[in-house]
Enzyme design. Sequence first.
Site, mmCIF file in Angstrom:
data_model
loop_
_atom_site.group_PDB
_atom_site.id
_atom_site.type_symbol
_atom_site.label_atom_id
_atom_site.label_comp_id
_atom_site.label_asym_id
_atom_site.label_seq_id
_atom_site.Cartn_x
_atom_site.Cartn_y
_atom_site.Cartn_z
ATOM 1 N N CYS A 1 40.418 46.652 41.875
ATOM 2 C CA CYS A 1 39.954 47.119 43.062
ATOM 3 C C CYS A 1 38.160 47.125 42.275
ATOM 4 O O CYS A 1 38.319 46.974 41.386
ATOM 5 C CB CYS A 1 40.049 48.165 42.907
ATOM 6 S SG CYS A 1 42.052 48.198 43.642
ATOM 7 N N TYR B 1 37.993 34.539 34.898
ATOM 8 C CA TYR B 1 37.988 34.412 36.821
ATOM 9 C C TYR B 1 38.047 35.556 37.755
ATOM 10 O O TYR B 1 37.665 35.563 38.832
ATOM 11 C CB TYR B 1 39.587 34.866 36.798
ATOM 12 C CG TYR B 1 40.182 34.752 38.217
ATOM 13 C CD1 TYR B 1 40.697 34.086 39.460
ATOM 14 C CD2 TYR B 1 40.888 35.813 38.594
ATOM 15 C CE1 TYR B 1 40.512 33.996 40.827
ATOM 16 C CE2 TYR B 1 41.220 36.059 40.622
ATOM 17 C CZ TYR B 1 41.135 34.848 41.063
ATOM 18 O OH TYR B 1 41.744 35.440 42.419
ATOM 19 N N GLY C 1 38.715 43.104 45.974
ATOM 20 C CA GLY C 1 40.203 43.932 46.556
ATOM 21 C C GLY C 1 39.628 43.407 48.199
ATOM 22 O O GLY C 1 38.187 44.080 48.612
ATOM 23 N N ASN D 1 40.124 52.207 39.425
ATOM 24 C CA ASN D 1 40.269 50.567 39.637
ATOM 25 C C ASN D 1 40.847 50.658 37.879
ATOM 26 O O ASN D 1 40.077 51.267 37.000
ATOM 27 C CB ASN D 1 38.877 49.705 39.040
ATOM 28 C CG ASN D 1 39.294 48.508 39.014
ATOM 29 O OD1 ASN D 1 38.261 47.799 38.036
ATOM 30 N ND2 ASN D 1 39.919 47.811 39.126
ATOM 31 N N GLY D 2 42.231 50.177 38.189
ATOM 32 C CA GLY D 2 42.960 50.031 36.596
ATOM 33 C C GLY D 2 44.253 50.837 37.769
ATOM 34 O O GLY D 2 44.895 50.450 38.056
#
Lengths: 461, 461, 461, 461
Positions: free
Chosen positions: D2, D244, D28, D103-104
């Site tokens: 995210c 990435y 996202g 986020n996570g």
Amino acid sequence: MCGIFGVQGVPGAASIVHLGLYSLQHRGQESAGIVAIDDDGTARVARKMGLVSDGFDGATVGSLDGSLAIGHTRYSTAGSSTIDNAQPVLVRFRGGHIALAHNGNLTNATELRHELENEGSIFSSTMDSEVLVHRLAKSSAEAPATKLAEALQGVEGAYSLLVVIGNTLLATRDPRGWRPLVIGRTPDGAYVAASETCALDIVSASVVREVEPGEIVAFDGTGIRSLKPLDRKESRRCVFEYVYFSRPDSRVFGGSVDRARRALGRRLATECPAPSAELVFSVPDSSNSAALGFAEQSGLPLELALIRNHYVGRTFIQPTQAGRDAKVKVKYNAVREVLDGKSVVMVDDSIVRGTTTRGLVAMVRAAGAREVHMRVSSAPITGPCYYGIDTPNREELIAANMTTEQIAVHIGVDSLGYLSLDGMLESVPDGPRGFCHACFSGDYPTPPPTDPDKLRFGCGC
Amino acid sequence: MCGIFGVQGVPGAASIVHLGLYSLQHRGQESAGIVAIDDDGTARVARKMGLVSDGFDGATVGSLDGSLAIGHTRYSTAGSSTIDNAQPVLVRFRGGHIALAHNGNLTNATELRHELENEGSIFSSTMDSEVLVHRLAKSSAEAPATKLAEALQGVEGAYSLLVVIGNTLLATRDPRGWRPLVIGRTPDGAYVAASETCALDIVSASVVREVEPGEIVAFDGTGIRSLKPLDRKESRRCVFEYVYFSRPDSRVFGGSVDRARRALGRRLATECPAPSAELVFSVPDSSNSAALGFAEQSGLPLELALIRNHYVGRTFIQPTQAGRDAKVKVKYNAVREVLDGKSVVMVDDSIVRGTTTRGLVAMVRAAGAREVHMRVSSAPITGPCYYGIDTPNREELIAANMTTEQIAVHIGVDSLGYLSLDGMLESVPDGPRGFCHACFSGDYPTPPPTDPDKLRFGCGC
Amino acid sequence: MCGIFGVQGVPGAASIVHLGLYSLQHRGQESAGIVAIDDDGTARVARKMGLVSDGFDGATVGSLDGSLAIGHTRYSTAGSSTIDNAQPVLVRFRGGHIALAHNGNLTNATELRHELENEGSIFSSTMDSEVLVHRLAKSSAEAPATKLAEALQGVEGAYSLLVVIGNTLLATRDPRGWRPLVIGRTPDGAYVAASETCALDIVSASVVREVEPGEIVAFDGTGIRSLKPLDRKESRRCVFEYVYFSRPDSRVFGGSVDRARRALGRRLATECPAPSAELVFSVPDSSNSAALGFAEQSGLPLELALIRNHYVGRTFIQPTQAGRDAKVKVKYNAVREVLDGKSVVMVDDSIVRGTTTRGLVAMVRAAGAREVHMRVSSAPITGPCYYGIDTPNREELIAANMTTEQIAVHIGVDSLGYLSLDGMLESVPDGPRGFCHACFSGDYPTPPPTDPDKLRFGCGC
Amino acid sequence: MCGIFGVQGVPGAASIVHLGLYSLQHRGQESAGIVAIDDDGTARVARKMGLVSDGFDGATVGSLDGSLAIGHTRYSTAGSSTIDNAQPVLVRFRGGHIALAHNGNLTNATELRHELENEGSIFSSTMDSEVLVHRLAKSSAEAPATKLAEALQGVEGAYSLLVVIGNTLLATRDPRGWRPLVIGRTPDGAYVAASETCALDIVSASVVREVEPGEIVAFDGTGIRSLKPLDRKESRRCVFEYVYFSRPDSRVFGGSVDRARRALGRRLATECPAPSAELVFSVPDSSNSAALGFAEQSGLPLELALIRNHYVGRTFIQPTQAGRDAKVKVKYNAVREVLDGKSVVMVDDSIVRGTTTRGLVAMVRAAGAREVHMRVSSAPITGPCYYGIDTPNREELIAANMTTEQIAVHIGVDSLGYLSLDGMLESVPDGPRGFCHACFSGDYPTPPPTDPDKLRFGCGC
């Protein structure tokens, strides 16, 4: 103003609910939703803004597997018109899932919400119904019905509820029984619960009985079980369900809406005759039955003087060129051949703000009516409803601010007659006692909510 | 089946058309469109599938500048339901633009199309109306009205047309006058032309007069001019406009639809009495006037025994669980309190395939009716219409394939009575002569189209 | 700017076209369409606004039955962005149906349209392609290919066309061959025609050969037949297809786009070296190949100094708070680690208005670049294109209004070098002769259109 | 996976967030949302499925008044793709509102949820983030930062959070610092917090500093205040952010992503040379930097051998006719001119399931490559990620089930080389210590979640 519908005990329950919601569309056109529980106990939900016919396609309904489902149609003021407020509510809690569909308004929702907030609860919507879900989740009772009984302790106001906990469908009405809720059974033996019997008819279900005020009825595949855990209170069925809100082909509170309206119309003709009139007509469609009753009693011929355009959506915006009464004109038109040169009785079930009525009277006069005698098959509305009907604030209610004579002048009629409070209550089935008539009489059965405006914009119905 | 509406002579004409289309929504719910011409001669078009209320927002209509505009509502069978067939048509040609809105069906459209194709013309839609546009573009006449006169030479069948060429609005009806078209005037002096007078009412326009059969009326800002360039033919106004199609608050062909239906109902009571019956009711809403006429004449009390649900969209798909009559049940419900134990007269304006009627009769019986006497305020429909009404093929028309007795058995009634052809024609205003009754009598005023099926799926209306 | 794709000879042809259009999306993102002809000769069409991936679902494509299909992706200026202008065009005429997909612009479309209008033709769109359809329909020739040959007599300008008449697919290019069109064959033996070979790759088709300028190729299930009915003209392949427009993985005009751009980059390094620079980078993605060529030739290291955000839709509207260069910033970002303190060469394929370039230079400087040397792998664009590329009017073309020195100041670079016209033409495959370089040189192979602006807003591509 | 973005201190904050979300779209694409708090303390939310550019129009963003706002872009597996799971979460509680963007992934979410459920809490979504909101609401602390500190006690796993309570914006990272979060400042002095610096660039904000692991930073209009209430733990920054996930123009964890990838590519060339190869190319776009590094180190020329089609939406459904590799072919195409007859190195950043790689290798061979040497700029992925990257189950991870030799055969390459774990960790900025490499090494810093599958489908990211 909402409609609720539940089914327990037949595969494809969501499809039955879908059909039932079509018949409860008049109780709410803003949003619609269905929750279904499949045989593995998985709950699925679909909620959409707009009409049932717009909102759900076959694939959506088909994906809602299971033999237990509840549905909801919701009306709401523009302010809180959002998908977050669409019902049924569906949440997960320690015991699995809770789904809930609510018709009515809780009058102590603000207090209950503060209590919950003080314990650290969070709220995702502005609906009073959300407090019920929290209270259900917090209950330490084991059985679903007991859980609901515990959750409802101390809850004030109007609620007809359908609740699903696990594989159990619960149906309940508040102890005063403000809103209707009836149990039916389909030919294949499934149990059905619905706001009005017209929704039983569409699924070929026969009436079993009403859910009683203060009763919790549980359907879990082993038949009906009943619980009456709440203190009994004096019945306060909403008389406006008979006057205007329910469909004429329904029975609510055990009585026929059509018969009620016919009786209201006859009583109206007795109380407020219009000796000089030559004919009577209704403001279609909600006043058709009352106008027929008036015609019967008065001996005046019934005529079809106003035609209603049913193709007008909720989104009509008045073009500026169209003049003051365009909104009324888009919905109604008068039949000159019926009205020209005539002294007429126009029957409507109620006058709220007076705006539409005024437009209709102008239209009827423009079509040649010589005299217009307005007759209203309910008493003057002088106060807001805190129990689930979306009436406006007192400031906007014409009868709270003008005398009948002033209203007659304002709307432009030659005479205006309202049915008396007693006349109204004596005309409806099983009257005159046991009804809520607060919006007519000011006799509110509960303390008014501490923040009525918030409630009005934050209510479950 | 289509509705057409035009305005000439007032800024914001598209907004007036928009309003007018609301009142013609009953003539077509598949698509709607508006073309407006602004003061610089630029033509703009908006066409949408679905209802007027769904299709156009304020911004869209507001962007259609100009004091000249025409609009169209379209009904169509599923096969040709596409935006390519929505009207008004708008094209460019050597003289600028042509816009056209058509109500009716051309019976020699195939021949006319072949002629045009042989000259190398191309067709973008499957509508017969497109041949008219080609013929207009090919006409060498100067004046718009003359151009239209030239284009209509040799065109057979039914057409009420609104055409815009340059800044001129043209209104015309075919020489037999199958479909209605009426001229009105708004309070600010703009001219209006519409299929029915109910659309004049909504824009506060007063009736000026009908467009006469075979007449071309031109509005170009300098008043009304009339041209009668076509050979006179015997009048063939569509009697079904009175029976079913037009709105009861309209006048069409100079007569009141409400009065026509009342007279049809009275005549029906005379021709086909139901001596044993205790009450009469209508299949709402199109039969309300006829049922009232029947009640008047017969002396039977009028009752409201069927309630119609107006919230059902076009997209209803019958759930499999819901049984054979779900489609009927979603639209209608019976009132047990009215029907239980009674011998009743059910009045409808027509029976087409018999499917809905059969479902209604079952519903009425299930609500307790002891005897059901069906009375139909028109004659049996035994043939298709080639002139703009969307009746099905002969194979699907129940009265083309069964005797009245067989139909009674099929739909499950105790007695069935149709109005006679003569009775029907003698009851409508300005009858019995000058009406088209081909679908009842087989007396088609023109040779049938060479490819009726193609026409049926490819027609302008 | 459009992409065209056709298939003949395999069931489910529409599905092959659908896939091919994904690979031609860079040639037009405004609308997309597919026409398919089934084995009974029925033509079906689907056209949508927006991207191929948004516009078509499996059900839509699946409903387009048949073994013959053509498709189109369309770019257009905002003015004529409407579904009415989406292609392929599909019409009915005396011989059945005609479907047409066009890439290019006709320069005498206005004259041809006037001719047709004078004969009474009507036009439904603002596309120049519509005149071709009329001319096809009017041709008296029998065979589809002859019909097309006849229709193209006297048509001037740029056209690569796919046409379906009956069951025949026709592919043609104008005699100067402005736009590419290549024939391929799928493993199952179906013939394919496409604007670029990248669209053959996606359907696993191998290249057969190019359609030659002035050639009509017919595919009707019996193999390929060729016709060369038009007067030969000198070749005028669009050099901009190599410079910018085609995809680098395509071959067009028989040459590799990647090789062309590499050669352009190398030549640019030779003509306009940047001796003081330390690294070279491209404006991604269209200049990647040219920048690589520049790096090779110059010996400077290639770096990735600008990152492009591919998630920005067509609808981005610059927030007011975001400053002057927000539009550039949403699409690109600079990499400080690469640029900080460096003297850099920024390679782009062209400069049109200079706005984006100016924003990029500011961004590169803000990321720390010490010196910015801009190198452009084509000559300055000094005039509009009338042959199918959407360049703006002369007034908006920066190189038509400023010298190279002035442009350098305007966009804020330390030096600016354009490739020379000769250098450009000598670098592309099969150059330097036979290319159109009108927008660079002013050497227009045809008289300019009489109404270039109308053409620009009314063109087929 | 995210992206999160917050702004405090400038009117129109939602519009800044909107712009920032464009730059975090790669983190996202499933849904996006913005919550803004106006000066009266009213919180408003807009959440939509799909891309930022599709989801929000100017009017929507404009209606989100206030100088404090947070936003979120969300990736998710199909299973939980629903608007109910879109973030930011917004709820009301006793102290007003709480908004949260996460986020996570929390690894003890299930346990925390059970705890809350046992106290009677209800859950409306399947996101682990919802437990944080409950814990915030239950905290008895006064100050927002203290409330957050209290809520985070005992929470395990990965979280970079933006939280709004009242008028305070809070930014925090878990004590191991798995996910990045950076603070910036706009030219007008507003504070910004974002997952990556590329989102600061787009709003012209300069980097202030990172939020430190275990730190809570509060922005309330009086500057920055910092709190470090959580026990320190060893740093475990996600190495995959460098490999990435982050954009190459970003700095994360204080290091440049571009520089990291270049170093990974150089190290890869050292560890796994390809002596027989003639050129190197990347799988665009995420491997571009690594391929450039490989080219630098190896001395092989960089080529552009694969072209990526950026117009493919999320909804592409493989047509049946298109063969096994259609999905790969729609996204990529090979350039024959580059590959034909060559021995090549193909650089990618990782191999997950191997399906796409296999398709690419086939495509590269079909374009003529003589030898294909695959080089991967990270170590083999042998386990799932429980900390916020959406890797599949072990069963689907090719390197968890095959040796490198087996993979080489499976994907069809002549040689395959992965970067070593040490090589990877030594190449990234500030390595080799302090990174999480659990998915490569199996060295999970926390106990795995008790129900990893539920987590995977029910996580906040």
